[in-house]
Design a protein around this motif. Structure first.
Motif, PDB file in Angstrom:
ATOM      1  N   GLU A   8       0.810  -1.214   0.000  1.00  0.00           N
ATOM      2  CA  GLU A   8       0.000   0.000   0.000  1.00  0.00           C
ATOM      3  C   GLU A   8       0.850   1.274   0.000  1.00  0.00           C
ATOM      4  OE1 GLU A   8      -2.455  -0.430   3.422  1.00  0.00           O
ATOM      5  OE2 GLU A   8      -3.604  -2.126   2.584  1.00  0.00           O
ATOM      6  N   HIS A   9       2.166   1.119  -0.022  1.00  0.00           N
ATOM      7  CA  HIS A   9       3.054   2.277  -0.056  1.00  0.00           C
ATOM      8  C   HIS A   9       2.893   2.976  -1.410  1.00  0.00           C
ATOM      9  CE1 HIS A   9       6.761   4.662  -0.016  1.00  0.00           C
ATOM     10  NE2 HIS A   9       6.878   4.380   1.266  1.00  0.00           N
ATOM     11  N   PRO A  10       2.710   4.294  -1.423  1.00  0.00           N
ATOM     12  CA  PRO A  10       2.461   4.985  -2.701  1.00  0.00           C
ATOM     13  C   PRO A  10       3.626   4.901  -3.682  1.00  0.00           C
ATOM     14  CG  PRO A  10       2.859   6.555  -0.915  1.00  0.00           C
ATOM     15  CD  PRO A  10       2.697   5.208  -0.278  1.00  0.00           C
ATOM     16  N   GLN A  11       4.839   4.580  -3.199  1.00  0.00           N
ATOM     17  CA  GLN A  11       5.995   4.483  -4.083  1.00  0.00           C
ATOM     18  C   GLN A  11       6.500   3.038  -4.216  1.00  0.00           C
ATOM     19  OE1 GLN A  11       8.932   7.799  -3.336  1.00  0.00           O
ATOM     20  NE2 GLN A  11       7.627   8.156  -1.556  1.00  0.00           N
ATOM     21  N   PHE A  12       6.732   2.386  -3.098  1.00  0.00           N
ATOM     22  CA  PHE A  12       7.329   1.050  -3.113  1.00  0.00           C
ATOM     23  C   PHE A  12       6.382  -0.007  -3.664  1.00  0.00           C
ATOM     24  CE2 PHE A  12      10.003   2.410   0.821  1.00  0.00           C
ATOM     25  CZ  PHE A  12      10.762   3.233   0.003  1.00  0.00           C
ATOM     26  N   SER A  13       5.087   0.273  -3.674  1.00  0.00           N
ATOM     27  CA  SER A  13       4.120  -0.715  -4.166  1.00  0.00           C
ATOM     28  C   SER A  13       4.441  -1.151  -5.592  1.00  0.00           C
ATOM     29  CB  SER A  13       2.705  -0.132  -4.109  1.00  0.00           C
ATOM     30  OG  SER A  13       2.615   1.052  -4.887  1.00  0.00           O
ATOM     31  N   HIS A  14       4.977  -0.235  -6.387  1.00  0.00           N
ATOM     32  CA  HIS A  14       5.272  -0.559  -7.791  1.00  0.00           C
ATOM     33  C   HIS A  14       6.360  -1.621  -7.910  1.00  0.00           C
ATOM     34  CE1 HIS A  14       2.676   2.730  -8.736  1.00  0.00           C
ATOM     35  NE2 HIS A  14       3.469   3.625  -8.183  1.00  0.00           N
ATOM     36  N   ILE A  15       7.271  -1.648  -6.965  1.00  0.00           N
ATOM     37  CA  ILE A  15       8.335  -2.663  -6.988  1.00  0.00           C
ATOM     38  C   ILE A  15       7.732  -4.051  -6.760  1.00  0.00           C
ATOM     39  CG2 ILE A  15      10.536  -3.372  -5.961  1.00  0.00           C
ATOM     40  CD1 ILE A  15      10.642  -0.647  -7.295  1.00  0.00           C
ATOM     41  N   PHE A  16       6.626  -4.100  -6.019  1.00  0.00           N
ATOM     42  CA  PHE A  16       6.018  -5.383  -5.672  1.00  0.00           C
ATOM     43  C   PHE A  16       5.092  -5.921  -6.758  1.00  0.00           C
ATOM     44  CE2 PHE A  16       7.881  -4.447  -1.716  1.00  0.00           C
ATOM     45  CZ  PHE A  16       7.896  -5.607  -0.963  1.00  0.00           C
ATOM     46  N   ASP A  50      11.022   6.016  11.640  1.00  0.00           N
ATOM     47  CA  ASP A  50       9.868   6.879  11.403  1.00  0.00           C
ATOM     48  C   ASP A  50       9.165   6.377  10.136  1.00  0.00           C
ATOM     49  OD1 ASP A  50       8.033   8.894  10.909  1.00  0.00           O
ATOM     50  OD2 ASP A  50       9.416  10.523  11.425  1.00  0.00           O
ATOM     51  N   LEU A  51       8.262   5.415  10.294  1.00  0.00           N
ATOM     52  CA  LEU A  51       7.598   4.810   9.133  1.00  0.00           C
ATOM     53  C   LEU A  51       6.750   5.811   8.342  1.00  0.00           C
ATOM     54  CD1 LEU A  51       6.614   1.286  10.499  1.00  0.00           C
ATOM     55  CD2 LEU A  51       8.519   1.903   8.992  1.00  0.00           C
ATOM     56  N   PRO A  52       6.038   6.750   8.985  1.00  0.00           N
ATOM     57  CA  PRO A  52       5.313   7.750   8.192  1.00  0.00           C
ATOM     58  C   PRO A  52       6.256   8.586   7.315  1.00  0.00           C
ATOM     59  CG  PRO A  52       4.433   7.676  10.414  1.00  0.00           C
ATOM     60  CD  PRO A  52       5.674   6.835  10.427  1.00  0.00           C
ATOM     61  N   LEU A  53       7.454   8.907   7.826  1.00  0.00           N
ATOM     62  CA  LEU A  53       8.423   9.643   7.018  1.00  0.00           C
ATOM     63  C   LEU A  53       8.911   8.785   5.854  1.00  0.00           C
ATOM     64  CD1 LEU A  53      10.220  12.068   6.452  1.00  0.00           C
ATOM     65  CD2 LEU A  53      11.861  11.180   8.126  1.00  0.00           C
ATOM     66  N   CYS A  54       9.113   7.501   6.098  1.00  0.00           N
ATOM     67  CA  CYS A  54       9.515   6.592   5.012  1.00  0.00           C
ATOM     68  C   CYS A  54       8.456   6.537   3.921  1.00  0.00           C
ATOM     69  CB  CYS A  54       9.754   5.187   5.551  1.00  0.00           C
ATOM     70  SG  CYS A  54      11.284   4.968   6.463  1.00  0.00           S
ATOM     71  N   ARG A  55       7.243   6.751   4.303  1.00  0.00           N
ATOM     72  CA  ARG A  55       6.143   6.704   3.335  1.00  0.00           C
ATOM     73  C   ARG A  55       6.104   7.950   2.461  1.00  0.00           C
ATOM     74  NH1 ARG A  55       1.319   3.930   2.737  1.00  0.00           N
ATOM     75  NH2 ARG A  55      -0.407   5.093   1.831  1.00  0.00           N
ATOM     76  N   ARG A  56       6.363   9.106   3.043  1.00  0.00           N
ATOM     77  CA  ARG A  56       6.215  10.352   2.286  1.00  0.00           C
ATOM     78  C   ARG A  56       7.543  10.899   1.748  1.00  0.00           C
ATOM     79  NH1 ARG A  56       5.572  11.975   7.719  1.00  0.00           N
ATOM     80  NH2 ARG A  56       7.105  13.538   8.413  1.00  0.00           N
ATOM     81  N   PHE A  57       8.668  10.315   2.139  1.00  0.00           N
ATOM     82  CA  PHE A  57       9.962  10.813   1.693  1.00  0.00           C
ATOM     83  C   PHE A  57      10.079  10.681   0.165  1.00  0.00           C
ATOM     84  CE2 PHE A  57      14.544  10.527   0.837  1.00  0.00           C
ATOM     85  CZ  PHE A  57      15.008  11.600   1.569  1.00  0.00           C
ATOM     86  N   PRO A  58      10.665  11.687  -0.508  1.00  0.00           N
ATOM     87  CA  PRO A  58      10.788  11.638  -1.977  1.00  0.00           C
ATOM     88  C   PRO A  58      11.908  10.699  -2.437  1.00  0.00           C
ATOM     89  CG  PRO A  58      11.800  13.649  -1.153  1.00  0.00           C
ATOM     90  CD  PRO A  58      11.152  12.975   0.043  1.00  0.00           C
ATOM     91  N   TRP A  59      11.626   9.408  -2.421  1.00  0.00           N
ATOM     92  CA  TRP A  59      12.644   8.416  -2.781  1.00  0.00           C
ATOM     93  C   TRP A  59      13.050   8.525  -4.244  1.00  0.00           C
ATOM     94  CZ3 TRP A  59      15.170   6.587   1.066  1.00  0.00           C
ATOM     95  CH2 TRP A  59      14.552   6.408   2.305  1.00  0.00           C
ATOM     96  N   GLY A  60      12.183   9.092  -5.076  1.00  0.00           N
ATOM     97  CA  GLY A  60      12.556   9.300  -6.473  1.00  0.00           C
ATOM     98  C   GLY A  60      13.674  10.310  -6.608  1.00  0.00           C
ATOM     99  N   SER A  61      13.567  11.420  -5.905  1.00  0.00           N
ATOM    100  CA  SER A  61      14.624  12.439  -5.947  1.00  0.00           C
ATOM    101  C   SER A  61      15.921  11.888  -5.362  1.00  0.00           C
ATOM    102  CB  SER A  61      14.181  13.683  -5.173  1.00  0.00           C
ATOM    103  OG  SER A  61      13.048  14.273  -5.772  1.00  0.00           O
ATOM    104  N   TYR A  62      15.796  11.109  -4.305  1.00  0.00           N
ATOM    105  CA  TYR A  62      16.969  10.506  -3.664  1.00  0.00           C
ATOM    106  C   TYR A  62      17.672   9.545  -4.620  1.00  0.00           C
ATOM    107  CZ  TYR A  62      19.584   7.574  -0.349  1.00  0.00           C
ATOM    108  OH  TYR A  62      20.570   6.860   0.309  1.00  0.00           O
ATOM    109  N   THR A  63      16.920   8.646  -5.249  1.00  0.00           N
ATOM    110  CA  THR A  63      17.531   7.665  -6.152  1.00  0.00           C
ATOM    111  C   THR A  63      18.027   8.312  -7.437  1.00  0.00           C
ATOM    112  OG1 THR A  63      15.315   7.105  -6.992  1.00  0.00           O
ATOM    113  CG2 THR A  63      16.223   5.708  -5.259  1.00  0.00           C
ATOM    114  N   PHE A  64      17.313   9.335  -7.926  1.00  0.00           N
ATOM    115  CA  PHE A  64      17.759  10.000  -9.150  1.00  0.00           C
ATOM    116  C   PHE A  64      19.077  10.731  -8.925  1.00  0.00           C
ATOM    117  CE2 PHE A  64      17.957  13.787 -11.850  1.00  0.00           C
ATOM    118  CZ  PHE A  64      17.982  13.176 -13.096  1.00  0.00           C
TER     119      PHE A  64
END
Length: 329
Positions: A52-60, A194-208
């Motif tokens: 249900e993660h808005p970003q990581f769900s796509h990996i699954f 901080d799981l809520p922060l892990c959910r909203r953190f911009p992992w796309g910007s970080y990985t890019f």
């Protein structure tokens, strides 16, 4: 959006004589192994955090392909243009520029590419959660995290096992290191508390940001002669797909649509690489389908159902002009 027009220097990092030189790329984005491991260990409640993660769900729910298809990366790396831009890369294929910016990254991967928080990666002391499970050790590596995860049970742990699972995911998919015994960045170690922060953190910007740094490091250190072996640390699935999303002749011959994919999904979920007898596509196969085509998308444009993937991105659109044929965007 501010638009700046600049000249793209005609000089590339490599000459045409190396274009057909293949090599071995070792990827440290072990998403299939990671998804299989988490599916085999976690409870439904814990798995739902990822699904249900808005970003990581796509990996699954993307196709879990056994082998990576690296030759599209070689095609682009050998054609990297020299520019002064530190926050994006340009590649010249058959005289046509292809951009890899945070927008392309977002469209392909579905990871959030909003602004990174100020000083998000500043040095900080270990949080109490990490001290509880790893003690006072100064070095926490991937193997240590995996061993800890495999030894834990959900009962009586609250969200502790889930947090360790998130750390395992981050260190194997999002920010995998060349060696599994290399120390994990303190930022990743601490953010899982901080799981809520892990959910909203911009992992796309970080990985890019990390991906562009790897590309720049590679081309600058080869001195015009590509190394036949290259280890790509971290998340690079966006770059792996870029050539196939930008060049229709490669897309039509190497990608297959996923009929049941959700329209709101990113492009890496809407298609997968076609089956092939070998582990990956030979570079010669890529060139046979590429040919001399000029039908190439320089900049990926979001379709109607993809607008949400780039909604939070703030950028300066840099238009490149040059005397090379076909370089006007």
């Amino acid at each position: 959006m501010e638009v700046i027009i600049i000249n793209l220097p005609p000089k590339l990092w490599f000459g045409e004589e190396v274009y057909r030189i293949g090599g071995k790329i070792e990827a440290r984005c072990n998403y299939k192994e990671t998804v299989d491991t988490l599916n085999g260990i976690l409870s439904d409640r814990e798995l739902n955090w990822f699904i249900e993660h808005p970003q990581f769900s796509h990996i699954f729910h993307m196709k879990q392909e056994e082998y990576r298809k690296h030759m599209g990366v070689w095609l682009l790396l050998h054609r990297t243009a020299k520019t002064m831009m530190l926050d994006e890369c340009w590649f010249i294929v058959n005289g046509i520029p292809i951009r890899y910016s945070v927008r392309e990254h977002a469209l392909i991967t579905g990871l959030s590419c909003g602004p990174l928080p100020d000083n998000y990666d500043r040095k900080s002391s270990r949080c109490d959660f990490i001290k509880k499970h790893f003690g006072g050790t100064s070095k926490i590596d991937f193997l240590t995290v995996k061993k800890k995860l495999e030894a834990m049970t959900e009962e009586g742990e609250g969200d502790d096992r889930l947090k360790i699972a998130v750390l395992y995911f981050l260190t194997s998919v999002i920010a995998g290191k060349r060696k599994q015994t290399t120390k994990i960045d303190d930022f990743l170690v601490n953010i899982v508390d901080d799981l809520p922060l892990c959910r909203r953190f911009p992992w796309g910007s970080y990985t890019f940001k990390n991906c562009v740094a790897k590309i720049r490091n590679y081309v600058e250190n080869q001195k015009g002669i590509p190394n036949p072996s290259f280890c790509f640390e971290g998340f690079y699935l966006g770059l792996e797909r870029l050539a196939f999303e930008s060049i229709p002749s490669l897309k039509n011959s190497h990608l297959k649509d996923v009929a049941e994919a959700n329209n709101a999904c990113p492009r890496m979920c809407k298609s997968h690489f076609v089956d092939y007898d070998l582990r990956g596509f030979p570079l010669e196969r890529i060139y046979n389908h590429l040919g001399e085509t000029k039908e190439i998308q320089s900049i990926l444009e979001p379709e109607a159902d993809e607008q949400h993937l780039v909604a939070n991105i703030v950028e300066t659109l840099i238009m490149l002009t040059e005397e090379l044929p076909g370089m006007l965007l």
